[in-house]
Design a protein around this motif. Structure first.
Motif, mmCIF file in Angstrom:
data_model
loop_
_atom_site.group_PDB
_atom_site.id
_atom_site.type_symbol
_atom_site.label_atom_id
_atom_site.label_comp_id
_atom_site.label_asym_id
_atom_site.label_seq_id
_atom_site.Cartn_x
_atom_site.Cartn_y
_atom_site.Cartn_z
ATOM 1 N N ALA A 1 -12.108 -27.224 -0.885
ATOM 2 C CA ALA A 1 -12.621 -28.267 -0.009
ATOM 3 C C ALA A 1 -11.698 -29.476 0.009
ATOM 4 N N ALA A 2 -10.953 -29.699 -1.079
ATOM 5 C CA ALA A 2 -10.038 -30.834 -1.144
ATOM 6 C C ALA A 2 -8.700 -30.514 -0.484
ATOM 7 N N GLY A 3 -8.484 -29.272 -0.087
ATOM 8 C CA GLY A 3 -7.259 -28.889 0.589
ATOM 9 C C GLY A 3 -6.232 -28.240 -0.310
ATOM 10 N N ALA A 4 -6.496 -28.194 -1.614
ATOM 11 C CA ALA A 4 -5.546 -27.573 -2.540
ATOM 12 C C ALA A 4 -5.711 -26.056 -2.488
ATOM 13 N N PRO A 5 -4.641 -25.312 -2.745
ATOM 14 C CA PRO A 5 -4.772 -23.853 -2.795
ATOM 15 C C PRO A 5 -5.757 -23.441 -3.881
ATOM 16 N N LEU A 6 -6.474 -22.347 -3.645
ATOM 17 C CA LEU A 6 -7.455 -21.899 -4.628
ATOM 18 C C LEU A 6 -6.796 -21.434 -5.915
ATOM 19 N N SER A 7 -5.658 -20.814 -5.841
ATOM 20 C CA SER A 7 -4.970 -20.400 -7.058
ATOM 21 C C SER A 7 -3.522 -20.841 -6.974
ATOM 22 N N MET A 8 -3.073 -21.462 -8.029
ATOM 23 C CA MET A 8 -1.708 -21.969 -8.073
ATOM 24 C C MET A 8 -0.949 -21.223 -9.166
ATOM 25 N N SER A 9 0.324 -21.018 -8.936
ATOM 26 C CA SER A 9 1.148 -20.383 -9.953
ATOM 27 C C SER A 9 1.486 -21.410 -11.026
ATOM 28 N N HIS A 10 1.984 -20.928 -12.136
ATOM 29 C CA HIS A 10 2.372 -21.820 -13.230
ATOM 30 C C HIS A 10 3.434 -22.804 -12.756
ATOM 31 N N ALA A 11 4.378 -22.316 -11.980
ATOM 32 C CA ALA A 11 5.457 -23.173 -11.483
ATOM 33 C C ALA A 11 4.901 -24.269 -10.576
ATOM 34 N N GLN A 12 3.922 -23.944 -9.744
ATOM 35 C CA GLN A 12 3.332 -24.940 -8.855
ATOM 36 C C GLN A 12 2.587 -26.012 -9.644
ATOM 37 N N VAL A 13 1.886 -25.589 -10.680
ATOM 38 C CA VAL A 13 1.162 -26.549 -11.517
ATOM 39 C C VAL A 13 2.151 -27.476 -12.216
ATOM 40 N N TYR A 14 3.226 -26.904 -12.733
ATOM 41 C CA TYR A 14 4.238 -27.710 -13.432
ATOM 42 C C TYR A 14 4.913 -28.701 -12.468
ATOM 43 N N GLN A 15 5.213 -28.247 -11.253
ATOM 44 C CA GLN A 15 5.806 -29.147 -10.258
ATOM 45 C C GLN A 15 4.850 -30.287 -9.921
ATOM 46 N N ASP A 16 3.569 -29.983 -9.832
ATOM 47 C CA ASP A 16 2.575 -31.006 -9.548
ATOM 48 C C ASP A 16 2.509 -32.015 -10.692
ATOM 49 N N LEU A 17 2.606 -31.532 -11.930
ATOM 50 C CA LEU A 17 2.617 -32.422 -13.086
ATOM 51 C C LEU A 17 3.838 -33.335 -13.057
ATOM 52 N N GLU A 18 5.008 -32.763 -12.794
ATOM 53 C CA GLU A 18 6.229 -33.573 -12.729
ATOM 54 C C GLU A 18 6.138 -34.621 -11.625
ATOM 55 N N ARG A 19 5.594 -34.238 -10.471
ATOM 56 C CA ARG A 19 5.446 -35.176 -9.365
ATOM 57 C C ARG A 19 4.524 -36.325 -9.755
ATOM 58 N N SER A 20 3.418 -36.016 -10.440
ATOM 59 C CA SER A 20 2.480 -37.070 -10.816
ATOM 60 C C SER A 20 3.060 -37.992 -11.879
ATOM 61 N N ILE A 21 3.921 -37.461 -12.747
ATOM 62 C CA ILE A 21 4.571 -38.312 -13.742
ATOM 63 C C ILE A 21 5.542 -39.263 -13.058
ATOM 64 N N LYS A 22 6.371 -38.748 -12.136
ATOM 65 C CA LYS A 22 7.369 -39.575 -11.447
ATOM 66 C C LYS A 22 6.716 -40.646 -10.579
ATOM 67 N N SER A 23 5.606 -40.317 -9.942
ATOM 68 C CA SER A 23 4.967 -41.272 -9.039
ATOM 69 C C SER A 23 4.091 -42.280 -9.787
ATOM 70 N N GLY A 24 3.827 -42.033 -11.068
ATOM 71 C CA GLY A 24 2.971 -42.932 -11.837
ATOM 72 C C GLY A 24 1.505 -42.605 -11.721
ATOM 73 N N GLU A 25 1.176 -41.577 -10.968
ATOM 74 C CA GLU A 25 -0.227 -41.200 -10.771
ATOM 75 C C GLU A 25 -0.874 -40.777 -12.083
ATOM 76 N N ARG A 26 -0.135 -40.065 -12.921
ATOM 77 C CA ARG A 26 -0.685 -39.589 -14.194
ATOM 78 C C ARG A 26 -1.055 -40.767 -15.094
ATOM 79 N N ASP A 27 -0.167 -41.745 -15.191
ATOM 80 C CA ASP A 27 -0.452 -42.917 -16.017
ATOM 81 C C ASP A 27 -1.647 -43.697 -15.479
ATOM 82 N N ARG A 28 -1.715 -43.830 -14.160
ATOM 83 C CA ARG A 28 -2.838 -44.551 -13.553
ATOM 84 C C ARG A 28 -4.154 -43.845 -13.852
ATOM 85 N N LEU A 29 -4.174 -42.515 -13.713
ATOM 86 C CA LEU A 29 -5.397 -41.772 -14.000
ATOM 87 C C LEU A 29 -5.776 -41.866 -15.474
ATOM 88 N N ASN A 30 -4.780 -41.759 -16.350
ATOM 89 C CA ASN A 30 -5.069 -41.857 -17.783
ATOM 90 C C ASN A 30 -5.644 -43.217 -18.146
#
Length: 86
Positions: free
Chosen positions: A50-79
């Protein structure tokens, strides 16, 4: 062993036997079930949540998403905001 214990064991075994038969008759094969609503109306099955994300993501996709959130500061903001620190 007295007669009462023997009767209790026999009743428990009989109940377990009939319960096993009852559960064995239920079909768990989804291909025999009713079609999903999207198939009923000729639509395509859902591939996004419903949020628009794929229902199943590969390990590589999850890792890329993590790296993107670290670079953009989103991870720190959420934490700091949502999870109230580490």
């Amino acid at each position: 062993m007295n007669t009462m214990n023997t009767v209790r064991i026999a009743v428990a075994c009989t109940a377990a036997f009939f319960a096993g038969i009852a559960f064995a008759d239920t079909s768990s094969d989804p291909s025999q079930g009713t079609p999903s609503a999207s198939q009923d109306v000729g639509g395509m099955p859902m591939t996004n949540s419903a949020a628009g994300a794929p229902l199943s993501m590969s390990h590589a996709q999850v890792y890329q998403d993590l790296e993107r959130s670290i670079k953009s500061g989103e991870r720190d903001r959420l934490n700091n905001d949502l999870y109230h620190g580490n």
